[in-house]
Design a protein around this motif. Sequence first.
Motif, PDB file in Angstrom:
ATOM      1  N   LEU A 252      29.723  13.695  51.645  1.00 51.38           N
ATOM      2  CA  LEU A 252      30.515  12.835  52.523  1.00 51.38           C
ATOM      3  C   LEU A 252      31.457  11.910  51.764  1.00 51.38           C
ATOM      4  O   LEU A 252      32.476  11.470  52.319  1.00 51.38           O
ATOM      5  CB  LEU A 252      29.587  11.992  53.420  1.00 51.38           C
ATOM      6  CG  LEU A 252      28.683  12.765  54.371  1.00 51.38           C
ATOM      7  CD1 LEU A 252      27.773  11.806  55.120  1.00 51.38           C
ATOM      8  CD2 LEU A 252      29.517  13.580  55.359  1.00 51.38           C
ATOM      9  N   THR A 253      31.143  11.577  50.515  1.00 55.52           N
ATOM     10  CA  THR A 253      31.935  10.576  49.792  1.00 55.52           C
ATOM     11  C   THR A 253      32.913  11.159  48.777  1.00 55.52           C
ATOM     12  O   THR A 253      33.845  10.470  48.366  1.00 55.52           O
ATOM     13  CB  THR A 253      31.004   9.591  49.053  1.00 55.52           C
ATOM     14  OG1 THR A 253      30.168  10.313  48.132  1.00 55.52           O
ATOM     15  CG2 THR A 253      30.127   8.837  50.040  1.00 55.52           C
ATOM     16  N   VAL A 254      32.726  12.420  48.367  1.00 58.10           N
ATOM     17  CA  VAL A 254      33.660  13.032  47.426  1.00 58.10           C
ATOM     18  C   VAL A 254      34.936  13.442  48.165  1.00 58.10           C
ATOM     19  O   VAL A 254      34.879  14.021  49.249  1.00 58.10           O
ATOM     20  CB  VAL A 254      33.036  14.262  46.749  1.00 58.10           C
ATOM     21  CG1 VAL A 254      34.089  15.021  45.928  1.00 58.10           C
ATOM     22  CG2 VAL A 254      31.892  13.836  45.838  1.00 58.10           C
ATOM     23  N   ARG A 255      36.074  13.132  47.582  1.00 62.12           N
ATOM     24  CA  ARG A 255      37.356  13.582  48.136  1.00 62.12           C
ATOM     25  C   ARG A 255      37.625  14.977  47.568  1.00 62.12           C
ATOM     26  O   ARG A 255      38.290  15.139  46.548  1.00 62.12           O
ATOM     27  CB  ARG A 255      38.480  12.627  47.744  1.00 62.12           C
ATOM     28  CG  ARG A 255      38.301  11.180  48.192  1.00 62.12           C
ATOM     29  CD  ARG A 255      39.540  10.385  47.805  1.00 62.12           C
ATOM     30  NE  ARG A 255      39.451   8.976  48.112  1.00 62.12           N
ATOM     31  CZ  ARG A 255      39.361   8.000  47.207  1.00 62.12           C
ATOM     32  NH1 ARG A 255      39.329   8.296  45.908  1.00 62.12           N
ATOM     33  NH2 ARG A 255      39.312   6.735  47.564  1.00 62.12           N
ATOM     34  N   TRP A 256      37.093  15.987  48.220  1.00 61.13           N
ATOM     35  CA  TRP A 256      37.126  17.346  47.689  1.00 61.13           C
ATOM     36  C   TRP A 256      38.533  17.861  47.497  1.00 61.13           C
ATOM     37  O   TRP A 256      38.798  18.641  46.571  1.00 61.13           O
ATOM     38  CB  TRP A 256      36.339  18.281  48.607  1.00 61.13           C
ATOM     39  CG  TRP A 256      34.893  17.907  48.742  1.00 61.13           C
ATOM     40  CD1 TRP A 256      34.299  17.238  49.765  1.00 61.13           C
ATOM     41  CD2 TRP A 256      33.855  18.149  47.779  1.00 61.13           C
ATOM     42  NE1 TRP A 256      32.958  17.051  49.528  1.00 61.13           N
ATOM     43  CE2 TRP A 256      32.654  17.606  48.307  1.00 61.13           C
ATOM     44  CE3 TRP A 256      33.813  18.781  46.524  1.00 61.13           C
ATOM     45  CZ2 TRP A 256      31.445  17.667  47.637  1.00 61.13           C
ATOM     46  CZ3 TRP A 256      32.606  18.842  45.860  1.00 61.13           C
ATOM     47  CH2 TRP A 256      31.437  18.297  46.408  1.00 61.13           C
ATOM     48  N   ASP A 257      39.480  17.431  48.342  1.00 63.17           N
ATOM     49  CA  ASP A 257      40.842  17.940  48.253  1.00 63.17           C
ATOM     50  C   ASP A 257      41.599  17.392  47.036  1.00 63.17           C
ATOM     51  O   ASP A 257      42.669  17.892  46.704  1.00 63.17           O
ATOM     52  CB  ASP A 257      41.613  17.604  49.525  1.00 63.17           C
ATOM     53  CG  ASP A 257      41.702  16.101  49.780  1.00 63.17           C
ATOM     54  OD1 ASP A 257      40.727  15.393  49.466  1.00 63.17           O
ATOM     55  OD2 ASP A 257      42.739  15.638  50.279  1.00 63.17           O
ATOM     56  N   ARG A 258      41.035  16.370  46.346  1.00 59.39           N
ATOM     57  CA  ARG A 258      41.705  15.784  45.187  1.00 59.39           C
ATOM     58  C   ARG A 258      41.180  16.334  43.856  1.00 59.39           C
ATOM     59  O   ARG A 258      41.776  16.075  42.811  1.00 59.39           O
ATOM     60  CB  ARG A 258      41.564  14.262  45.204  1.00 59.39           C
ATOM     61  CG  ARG A 258      42.264  13.594  46.372  1.00 59.39           C
ATOM     62  CD  ARG A 258      42.193  12.085  46.327  1.00 59.39           C
ATOM     63  NE  ARG A 258      42.936  11.505  45.217  1.00 59.39           N
ATOM     64  CZ  ARG A 258      44.243  11.341  45.178  1.00 59.39           C
ATOM     65  NH1 ARG A 258      44.994  11.736  46.204  1.00 59.39           N
ATOM     66  NH2 ARG A 258      44.841  10.792  44.131  1.00 59.39           N
ATOM     67  N   LEU A 259      40.089  17.074  43.901  1.00 61.93           N
ATOM     68  CA  LEU A 259      39.478  17.571  42.668  1.00 61.93           C
ATOM     69  C   LEU A 259      40.390  18.582  41.979  1.00 61.93           C
ATOM     70  O   LEU A 259      40.948  19.478  42.624  1.00 61.93           O
ATOM     71  CB  LEU A 259      38.117  18.209  42.950  1.00 61.93           C
ATOM     72  CG  LEU A 259      36.894  17.269  42.890  1.00 61.93           C
ATOM     73  CD1 LEU A 259      37.028  16.112  43.850  1.00 61.93           C
ATOM     74  CD2 LEU A 259      35.615  18.050  43.155  1.00 61.93           C
ATOM     75  N   PHE A 260      40.578  18.396  40.672  1.00 56.71           N
ATOM     76  CA  PHE A 260      41.359  19.296  39.831  1.00 56.71           C
ATOM     77  C   PHE A 260      42.799  19.454  40.324  1.00 56.71           C
ATOM     78  O   PHE A 260      43.336  20.560  40.354  1.00 56.71           O
ATOM     79  CB  PHE A 260      40.660  20.655  39.704  1.00 56.71           C
ATOM     80  CG  PHE A 260      39.274  20.538  39.141  1.00 56.71           C
ATOM     81  CD1 PHE A 260      39.073  20.241  37.806  1.00 56.71           C
ATOM     82  CD2 PHE A 260      38.151  20.677  39.962  1.00 56.71           C
ATOM     83  CE1 PHE A 260      37.785  20.105  37.290  1.00 56.71           C
ATOM     84  CE2 PHE A 260      36.867  20.544  39.455  1.00 56.71           C
ATOM     85  CZ  PHE A 260      36.686  20.255  38.110  1.00 56.71           C
ATOM     86  N   THR A 261      43.381  18.330  40.733  1.00 61.06           N
ATOM     87  CA  THR A 261      44.786  18.337  41.128  1.00 61.06           C
ATOM     88  C   THR A 261      45.628  17.655  40.046  1.00 61.06           C
ATOM     89  O   THR A 261      45.199  16.683  39.423  1.00 61.06           O
ATOM     90  CB  THR A 261      45.001  17.595  42.471  1.00 61.06           C
ATOM     91  OG1 THR A 261      44.500  16.248  42.360  1.00 61.06           O
ATOM     92  CG2 THR A 261      44.268  18.294  43.594  1.00 61.06           C
ATOM     93  N   GLY A 262      46.806  18.199  39.813  1.00 55.79           N
ATOM     94  CA  GLY A 262      47.709  17.614  38.832  1.00 55.79           C
ATOM     95  C   GLY A 262      48.284  16.294  39.319  1.00 55.79           C
ATOM     96  O   GLY A 262      48.289  16.003  40.517  1.00 55.79           O
ATOM     97  N   ILE A 263      48.766  15.480  38.391  1.00 54.97           N
ATOM     98  CA  ILE A 263      49.282  14.162  38.707  1.00 54.97           C
ATOM     99  C   ILE A 263      50.791  14.170  38.564  1.00 54.97           C
ATOM    100  O   ILE A 263      51.328  14.509  37.502  1.00 54.97           O
ATOM    101  CB  ILE A 263      48.664  13.100  37.784  1.00 54.97           C
ATOM    102  CG1 ILE A 263      47.143  13.053  37.988  1.00 54.97           C
ATOM    103  CG2 ILE A 263      49.285  11.722  38.041  1.00 54.97           C
ATOM    104  CD1 ILE A 263      46.423  12.175  36.992  1.00 54.97           C
ATOM    105  N   GLU A 264      51.493  13.813  39.633  1.00 52.82           N
ATOM    106  CA  GLU A 264      52.962  13.777  39.598  1.00 52.82           C
ATOM    107  C   GLU A 264      53.425  12.469  38.966  1.00 52.82           C
ATOM    108  O   GLU A 264      52.947  11.401  39.330  1.00 52.82           O
ATOM    109  CB  GLU A 264      53.529  13.869  41.013  1.00 52.82           C
ATOM    110  CG  GLU A 264      53.308  15.228  41.684  1.00 52.82           C
ATOM    111  CD  GLU A 264      53.985  15.301  43.038  1.00 52.82           C
ATOM    112  OE1 GLU A 264      54.368  14.231  43.568  1.00 52.82           O
ATOM    113  OE2 GLU A 264      54.155  16.405  43.556  1.00 52.82           O
TER     114      GLU A 264
END
Length: 264
Positions: A252-264
Amino acid sequence: MRACGDVDESVSEKPKNKPAKDENSVYESVKVIIQALLIAVVIRTLLFQPFNIPSGSLIPTLLVGDYLFVSKYSYGYSRHSLPFSPPLFEGRIFSSEPERGDIAVFKLPTDNSTDYIKRVIGLPGDTVQMIDGRLHINGEMVAREPAGTYRARDAFGRTTEATRYRETLPNGVSYFIIERENDRGFWDNTELYEVPEGHFFMMGDNRDNSTDSRELRAVGYVPLENFVGRAEIIFFSLEEGASGWRVWEWPLTVRWDRLFTGIE
């Protein structure tokens, strides 16, 4: 009787060999631990270092609770590349200057020890100024387009709607910013800053809630030597206020959609 004596002798020899085996086992374990620590130190010093985001100064690009890897090799190495910043040498080796638009970790110039993370806005020799909420670099207004709204916290911790824009720097780097006070914030009109040689001007994407180079006494211009590395990828992210050790809450607390995403 002789057979019994042979048995007794064979049994008595086993305890003599056991301590040697135990010593070898302990030695091997210690060696493996030391090797693992050395590898970790080398990776952290020369390649990548993990950081977490404790404040909202780079919202909406980076959120409180993001964990990211910073590449140490991107700008070369200075004493700040090493743990505790020992004064072993001055300047940088294998140096490469940060580019406009990079999100970078640096040591706060006022104490040379606190880790800060902001976006590179001004390069050596640039002029930077905020006029009515609009960023100007070298006398030219930076392009900005409306991009809806973003739910953010105000100075009192209340959730509010902030105006979101997509800003594009002169070199083409584009990213989202938010204006919580709609171009009427304290730092939306500033003096003209002249970036000294060998220094950089850093700003947060959350323009009304960022302590950055606009505050000369708090941050000011950042020397090249103070850069630690460039933010590359978000490898983990938790909702603000969540505890990482409560693994049973992660679904419930992990932001799964942000994992291993590049940083602009």
